[in-house]
Enzyme design. Structure first.
Site, PDB file in Angstrom:
ATOM      1  N   SER A 143       0.838  -1.197   0.000  1.00 35.46           N
ATOM      2  CA  SER A 143       0.000   0.000   0.000  1.00 35.46           C
ATOM      3  C   SER A 143       0.870   1.243   0.000  1.00 35.46           C
ATOM      4  O   SER A 143       2.076   1.179   0.199  1.00 35.46           O
ATOM      5  CB  SER A 143      -0.898   0.007   1.240  1.00 35.46           C
ATOM      6  OG  SER A 143      -0.108   0.293   2.383  1.00 35.46           O
ATOM      7  N   LYS A 144       0.213   2.359  -0.198  1.00 30.90           N
ATOM      8  CA  LYS A 144       0.919   3.636  -0.203  1.00 30.90           C
ATOM      9  C   LYS A 144       1.578   3.869   1.155  1.00 30.90           C
ATOM     10  O   LYS A 144       2.666   4.428   1.255  1.00 30.90           O
ATOM     11  CB  LYS A 144      -0.076   4.746  -0.530  1.00 30.90           C
ATOM     12  CG  LYS A 144       0.519   6.125  -0.370  1.00 30.90           C
ATOM     13  CD  LYS A 144      -0.316   7.186  -1.019  1.00 30.90           C
ATOM     14  CE  LYS A 144      -0.164   8.536  -0.328  1.00 30.90           C
ATOM     15  NZ  LYS A 144       1.194   8.900  -0.005  1.00 30.90           N
ATOM     16  N   ARG A 145       0.894   3.412   2.190  1.00 30.61           N
ATOM     17  CA  ARG A 145       1.443   3.600   3.546  1.00 30.61           C
ATOM     18  C   ARG A 145       2.778   2.883   3.727  1.00 30.61           C
ATOM     19  O   ARG A 145       3.661   3.369   4.426  1.00 30.61           O
ATOM     20  CB  ARG A 145       0.441   3.137   4.604  1.00 30.61           C
ATOM     21  CG  ARG A 145      -0.136   4.313   5.376  1.00 30.61           C
ATOM     22  CD  ARG A 145      -1.248   3.894   6.312  1.00 30.61           C
ATOM     23  NE  ARG A 145      -2.372   3.323   5.584  1.00 30.61           N
ATOM     24  CZ  ARG A 145      -2.915   2.133   5.833  1.00 30.61           C
ATOM     25  NH1 ARG A 145      -2.449   1.381   6.800  1.00 30.61           N
ATOM     26  NH2 ARG A 145      -3.926   1.693   5.109  1.00 30.61           N
ATOM     27  N   ASP A 201       5.365   5.141   2.374  1.00 35.10           N
ATOM     28  CA  ASP A 201       5.638   6.278   3.275  1.00 35.10           C
ATOM     29  C   ASP A 201       6.467   5.818   4.472  1.00 35.10           C
ATOM     30  O   ASP A 201       7.411   6.469   4.892  1.00 35.10           O
ATOM     31  CB  ASP A 201       4.318   6.876   3.789  1.00 35.10           C
ATOM     32  CG  ASP A 201       3.504   7.492   2.652  1.00 35.10           C
ATOM     33  OD1 ASP A 201       4.098   7.742   1.583  1.00 35.10           O
ATOM     34  OD2 ASP A 201       2.291   7.701   2.829  1.00 35.10           O
TER      35      ASP A 201
END
Ligand code: GLU
Length: 510
Positions: free
Chosen positions: A262-264, A267
């Protein structure tokens, strides 16, 4: 599939930036199309008006172009099967919806969200299907007149697919083999909504696959649950003979564990999950992209190609042409592929080594300008980057590795001073200055021979002298071969730096 022309489609919905997993899907479609002399279609699936995000379609085009994934037919490219944007195909979907209604394979349903909610509360695990449709407000339970007057009165409705229960549906998948599911687990999918006069994904996707003569549906594993509906709708329309071959690609997994990437994760672990930087039009949030992070498109392609596929041998560095040649679904894994972003960096490192020094110098030029460095000719910059490129993963790393070629040390590494700069070092460095002064031919090999003989003649400690020398010139005890550095910098600059070091470095007595 003999005799059938290969036509594949990448069919993203413009609901935000294209995810790196979507890029891999596009890539596999592309590789397969090229390998088979087929056609690669880009279809924009924008029938969900609520999720439409401005800029997303341009982003998709730009990302694919950057990566060298060429589209044969699409919104920009045109083609004989257009329009390639679903919101421009309303008439087509209306016609096919009507065809199913006329054949009794679909029906009109008026149930409001509140009515559906009430049913869900009343019946555990409520599903709109053969077991419940008889108790709902639809064209199967209402008379034709009632239906007509509701529609005339402007009541909102949907068209649902009438799925017959208790049938085994077989989906043939090139990676997963035969996947069987029972139709009873499916609900009567909404195919069309009068509210916005648009079909749902289900109808549009399938009708278009047929009309665009798609031969292979190659997409992420998360779409496998939609495949039985594909089969049933093809059947309902009488298109079974041209049923596309399914290929559901393994998921991309988190680098450090189970679950979907995921994008998380990006990050959290510091890597991009989007091909290009994305500026969210609503929140203003900026998400990093591979391009802006300094990746070469060839490296990203090579990295993605090997996430879920292998060439069957131990090759790792492969160009697009080599990938096209070697690609095969036989070597696609069924299980998810861990997103090893360190490996992505490794690919970038490898591809940077292939870039000639002059080109690398051009790529480095804006960084130098940004750092306020000027006055060095191209040949100097090329040689400097050539000496350090084996140590970089990104062009931007060149600054850290090569800054000393352009600016004198502003300070000296403390641990190196402790280890290498002793009480008598300034004296020895003074002697070294005299020696260097006397060298006519300052080329690497010659200077090295002379300096090393001098060290031997005086019985100095080679490591200490050479490291003090390096500390003075570079500012720390690291970098490429010392005499390659001094050859490039030249005698004057080398000596100037040693003088400055003698003045500025004070031994540290631990
Ligand atoms: N529009 C779907 C998506 O966003 C397409 C899925 C498919 O390829 O069938 O991925």
């Amino acid at each position: 599939m003999e005799g059938k022309k290969v036509r594949v489609r990448f069919a993203p919905s413009p609901t935000g930036p294209l995810h790196i997993g979507g890029v891999r899907t596009a890539l596999y479609n592309y590789l397969f199309a090229r390998q088979n002399g087929g056609t690669m279609i880009l279809r924009i699936e924008d029938t969900d008006s609520n999720r439409f995000v401005p800029g997303a379609e341009d982003y998709i085009n730009e990302a694919l172009a950057w990566l060298g994934i060429k589209i044969d037919e699409g919104v920009r490219e045109g083609g004989a099967y257009g329009p390639y944007k679903q919101s421009e195909r309303r008439d087509i979907y209306r016609k096919y919806t009507q065809q199913l209604l006329d054949a009794g394979k679909a029906y009109i349903a008026f149930d409001t969200p509140e009515e559906l909610e009430a049913k869900r509360n009343e019946i555990a695990n409520f599903q709109y299907d053969a077991s419940t449709r008889g108790s709902m407000r639809n064209s199967l339970t209402l008379s034709a007149d009632e239906v007509k007057s509701l529609i005339d009165a402007g009541e909102k409705y949907v068209v649902r697919f009438k799925i017959e229960p208790n049938r085994d549906i077989v989906v043939n998948d090139l990676i997963r083999g035969e996947v069987k599911i029972n139709s009873s687990i499916l609900d009567d999918k909404v195919l069309y909504k009068s509210a916005d006069d648009l079909p749902t994904y289900h109808l549009a996707n399938i009708v278009d696959d047929h009309l665009m003569e798609v031969s292979h549906v190659i997409r992420g594993e998360e779409w496998l649950p939609s495949a039985p509906l594909h089969v049933l709708l093809y059947e309902a329309f009488g298109w079974t003979d041209t049923m596309p071959q399914f290929v559901h690609l393994p998921l991309l997994l988190k680098p450090d564990g189970k679950g979907k990437l995921s994008k998380r994760d990006g990050d959290r672990l510091g890597f991009p999950v989007f091909p290009l930087e994305w500026h969210d039009p609503k929140s203003g949030e900026i998400s990093s992209g591979y391009r802006e992070s300094g990746y070469l498109p060839e490296a990203v392609i090579n990295f993605l190609a090997l996430l879920g596929w292998n060439p069957g041998d131990d090759r790792e560095i492969m160009s697009m042409d080599e990938l096209v040649e070697a690609f095969s679904f036989d070597h696609c894994s069924r299980s998810g592929a861990k997103f090893d972003f360190e490996k992505g960096k490794w690919f970038n490192h490898k591809y940077l080594q292939e870039i000639d020094d002059d080109t690398l110098a051009d790529l480095f030029a804006p960084i130098l300008a940004d750092k306020g460095v000027s006055g060095f000719d191209k040949a100097y910059v090329s040689k400097a980057v050539g000496m350090v490129k084996s140590r970089i993963s990104f062009v931007k790393d060149l600054w850290e590795q090569a800054a000393f070629f352009f600016v004198r040390p502003g300070s000296y590494a403390e641990k190196d001073i402790k280890k290498r700069w002793k009480e008598d070092t300034p004296r020895i460095m003074g002697e070294l200055i005299d020696l260097l002064e006397s060298i006519e031919d300052f080329s690497s090999k010659n200077a090295e021979d002379i300096v090393l003989s001098w060290i031997t003649a005086h019985e100095y400690h080679t490591g200490n002298v050479m490291n003090a020398f390096r500390l003075a010139v570079v500012g720390e005890c690291k970098g490429p071969h010392m005499f390659d550095i001094t050859e490039l910098m030249g005698k004057e600059e080398t000596i100037a730096r040693i003088k400055i070091a003698i003045e500025n470095i004070k031994p540290i007595n631990a």
